[in-house]
Design a protein around this motif. Structure first.
Motif, PDB file in Angstrom:
ATOM      1  N   UNK A 178       0.862  -1.166   0.000  1.00 30.95           N
ATOM      2  CA  UNK A 178       0.000   0.000   0.000  1.00 30.95           C
ATOM      3  C   UNK A 178       0.905   1.225   0.000  1.00 30.95           C
ATOM      4  N   UNK A 179       0.934   1.915  -1.119  1.00 35.68           N
ATOM      5  CA  UNK A 179       1.798   3.083  -1.253  1.00 35.68           C
ATOM      6  C   UNK A 179       1.114   4.354  -0.779  1.00 35.68           C
ATOM      7  N   UNK A 180      -0.084   4.242  -0.256  1.00 35.04           N
ATOM      8  CA  UNK A 180      -0.807   5.409   0.205  1.00 35.04           C
ATOM      9  C   UNK A 180      -1.565   6.072  -0.924  1.00 35.04           C
ATOM     10  N   UNK A 181      -2.084   7.242  -0.689  1.00 30.18           N
ATOM     11  CA  UNK A 181      -2.855   7.915  -1.737  1.00 30.18           C
ATOM     12  C   UNK A 181      -1.968   8.313  -2.911  1.00 30.18           C
ATOM     13  N   UNK A 182      -2.553   8.310  -4.112  1.00 31.29           N
ATOM     14  CA  UNK A 182      -1.802   8.696  -5.297  1.00 31.29           C
ATOM     15  C   UNK A 182      -1.482  10.186  -5.224  1.00 31.29           C
TER      16      UNK A 182
END
Length: 187
Positions: free
Chosen positions: A65-69
């Motif tokens: 999970x890279x977080x929000x774009x």
């Protein structure tokens, strides 16, 4: 052989008879214990099939999970005459915050939201714009085959051609930016 059958995600079956009367899980991904220990959690994603009777499989070894774009500014927006007004009005909105950094963050968030909304409502999808302008030009060409176009139709034809060229330049700029190509000059 001490192999592990990796679990499926998306669909239960990987093969379908063309008439839809039968389906089965024919395709499998097998991994060893050492592979599993090295690469960690894993699953097989079953992609929807199109004309084939088998579904494509993708082996994913980790769920990250890279977080929000992050927000991306498209350089092709700069060719539009209304962009400066959108940015200026969004930046000048009142923002609360006791620290300057909080106010700047609020201003940047306002600009981001305004640009997202503006992109959808005004700038639009470049491919859709090209297609609609081309269809309008096609209709004028069909009229021109039957009778001579009046001056207003000639000027409309010129506007459509200019719009198509502009949209194609925007698409080229967007593709160059997406491919991270640095061109000295893009048209």
């Amino acid at each position: 052989m001490e192999l592990i059958d990796v679990s499926l995600v998306g669909q239960r079956f990987t093969w379908f008879r063309s008439d839809g009367s039968m389906m089965s899980r024919l395709d499998r991904v097998l991994v060893s214990e050492s592979w599993s220990a090295h690469w960690g959690a894993r699953f097989v994603e079953v992609i929807l099939r199109d004309v084939s009777d088998h579904c494509p499989l993708i082996l994913n070894h980790k769920v990250l999970n890279w977080g929000p774009k992050s927000f991306r500014f498209n350089n092709c927006w700069l060719s539009h005459c209304g962009i400066e007004r959108v940015v200026r009005s969004a930046w000048e909105k009142q923002v609360r915050g006791s620290w300057a950094a909080q106010r700047i963050r609020g201003n940047l968030l306002n600009v981001k939201n305004a640009l997202k909304k503006w992109n959808i409502e005004v700038f639009g999808n470049v491919d859709t714009t090209i297609k609609s302008l081309t269809n309008e030009l096609k209709e004028l060409d069909a009229k021109n085959e039957e009778y001579v176009l009046v001056e207003s139709e000639r000027s409309k034809e010129k506007e459509l051609e200019d719009g198509i060229w502009c949209a194609r330049r925007n698409k080229l700029t967007l593709l160059a930016q997406k491919a991270r190509i640095r061109w000295g000059q893009i048209w």
